[in-house]
Design an enzyme around this catalytic site. Structure first.
Site, PDB file in Angstrom:
ATOM      1  N   ARG A  99       0.831  -1.206   0.000  1.00  0.00           N
ATOM      2  CA  ARG A  99       0.000   0.000   0.000  1.00  0.00           C
ATOM      3  C   ARG A  99       0.871   1.265   0.000  1.00  0.00           C
ATOM      4  O   ARG A  99       0.538   2.266  -0.639  1.00  0.00           O
ATOM      5  CB  ARG A  99      -0.946  -0.018   1.206  1.00  0.00           C
ATOM      6  CG  ARG A  99      -1.996   1.090   1.175  1.00  0.00           C
ATOM      7  CD  ARG A  99      -3.035   0.921   2.253  1.00  0.00           C
ATOM      8  NE  ARG A  99      -2.456   1.054   3.593  1.00  0.00           N
ATOM      9  CZ  ARG A  99      -3.145   0.936   4.719  1.00  0.00           C
ATOM     10  NH1 ARG A  99      -4.446   0.668   4.675  1.00  0.00           N
ATOM     11  NH2 ARG A  99      -2.562   1.078   5.892  1.00  0.00           N
ATOM     12  N   LYS A 124      -2.778   6.692   1.360  1.00  0.00           N
ATOM     13  CA  LYS A 124      -2.648   7.012   2.797  1.00  0.00           C
ATOM     14  C   LYS A 124      -1.760   8.247   2.906  1.00  0.00           C
ATOM     15  O   LYS A 124      -0.548   8.157   3.098  1.00  0.00           O
ATOM     16  CB  LYS A 124      -2.076   5.827   3.569  1.00  0.00           C
ATOM     17  CG  LYS A 124      -2.283   5.953   5.079  1.00  0.00           C
ATOM     18  CD  LYS A 124      -1.993   4.629   5.778  1.00  0.00           C
ATOM     19  CE  LYS A 124      -2.099   4.751   7.293  1.00  0.00           C
ATOM     20  NZ  LYS A 124      -3.471   4.965   7.765  1.00  0.00           N
ATOM     21  N   GLU A 144     -16.180   5.812   4.847  1.00  0.00           N
ATOM     22  CA  GLU A 144     -15.330   5.537   6.006  1.00  0.00           C
ATOM     23  C   GLU A 144     -15.357   6.741   6.942  1.00  0.00           C
ATOM     24  O   GLU A 144     -15.912   7.787   6.601  1.00  0.00           O
ATOM     25  CB  GLU A 144     -13.893   5.273   5.543  1.00  0.00           C
ATOM     26  CG  GLU A 144     -13.275   6.459   4.823  1.00  0.00           C
ATOM     27  CD  GLU A 144     -11.914   6.198   4.213  1.00  0.00           C
ATOM     28  OE1 GLU A 144     -11.182   5.325   4.724  1.00  0.00           O
ATOM     29  OE2 GLU A 144     -11.576   6.877   3.229  1.00  0.00           O
TER      30      GLU A 144
END
Length: 332
Positions: free
Chosen positions: A73, A175, A209
């Site tokens: 990721r 992220k 989210e």
């Protein structure tokens, strides 16, 4: 006890990218970096990071949980931000090296060593608002942490926000610090206005989210969560919880969930809602706030399935249950 993530080990692993190549990684003092005030990251947010943990087992050995997924990721975030391409083997070795350096400092359960790999654009060029940084820095910080719920876990209050969204939809699976900055004001406002703990962003009436966690519902033997797309973060804890739920024989449903369906399900006895993330692992949601009204989820308290799934994950991390999926990397 110091606040979660506010204490750091005195050294970190570091590598830099210049002239189209990565330097050899090295262990340096954690406070040793210097940045030009025109560095790309400071002006155009060319930054991404990861959060993972190392755990101490009863035999004294130290293991990092799902490092391969976090590295994957991290590399993807770097690519999507047009940062220099990460060398997956190098960042993996940097994680291993710095954790090995401080293996004796990894806390006993329920504590752990929080690991924060970070990648930032360092080129001094304020004219590059629409161009990537050609130089960068990658480092791995360590922070020994205790139990996230030192005072005992409590069910959270969640505000359903159908107006805003956590971040730009094409940025969701990265992220990056900017996404967290984007969610901060709505979250603070929800805390002040509704005593909410988090905001569940539901653009166009469908859940995504919160500012820092994925959302799941348990209804009977079914666990339901939004299917992966580019609009939200692909949580490693989310993935782990779904695998454990599948191992327990539960039905996994990854699909769109409307606010209307969520409120209908929440009213049913025995239904649970929960948030998943690296720091807190799995936390029950006891109340949903929608249009100024409180809706109790299930019993309104910490749910038994949330506790069961959280314990099952912790048992693998702490070496109390077999690691049947090869999630642990032994360091020392």
């Amino acid at each position: 006890m110091a606040a979660f993530g506010s204490v750091f080990m005195p050294k970190m692993a570091l590598a830099t990218f210049e002239n189209d190549q990565w330097s050899e990684s090295q262990i340096v003092a954690s406070d040793s970096i210097s940045l030009h005030p025109g560095a790309h990251v400071l002006h155009y947010s060319s930054t991404c990071f990861e959060g993972l943990k190392a755990f101490r087992h009863e035999d004294g050995s130290v293991h990092v949980f799902r490092m391969d997924q976090n590295v994957k990721r991290f590399s993807q975030s770097s690519d999507l931000l047009s940062l220099p391409k990460v060398d997956d083997a190098q960042i993996s070795q940097m994680i291993v090296d710095i954790v090995a350096e401080y293996a004796s400092d990894v806390p006993q359960p329920p504590g752990s060593m929080y690991i924060r790999p970070t990648h930032i654009g360092t080129e001094a060029a304020v004219g590059k608002a629409a161009a990537p940084s050609e130089s960068s820095m990658m480092y791995v910080l360590l922070s020994p942490v205790g139990d996230y719920f030192a005072g005992g876990a409590k069910a959270l209050r969640l505000l359903l926000d159908e107006e805003g969204q956590r971040c730009a939809p094409h940025m969701g699976m990265i992220k990056s610090g900017g996404n967290y900055a984007s969610a901060l004001q709505p979250t603070l406002k929800a805390k002040a206005d509704y005593r909410a703990d988090q905001v569940l962003f539901c653009p166009n009436g469908y859940i995504t989210e919160t500012g820092a966690a994925n959302f799941l519902i348990v209804d009977g033997n079914e666990i339901i969560t939004k299917a992966l797309d580019s609009s939200f973060l692909h949580g490693v804890t989310r993935s782990s919880i779904l695998q454990i739920a599948s191992d327990l024989g539960m039905t996994i449903s990854e699909r769109e969930i409307s606010v209307e369906e969520l409120l209908e399900r929440a009213a049913k006895p025995g239904v649970e809602a929960m948030l998943s993330g690296t720091a807190a692992v799995l936390t029950s949601v006891g109340t949903l706030i929608h249009n100024g009204k409180d809706y109790t989820v299930g019993s309104g308290d910490t749910g038994p399935m949330a506790q069961k799934l959280r314990q099952a994950l912790n048992d693998i991390q702490w070496g109390k249950a077999p690691d049947t999926h090869g999630w642990l990397t032994k360091i020392a």
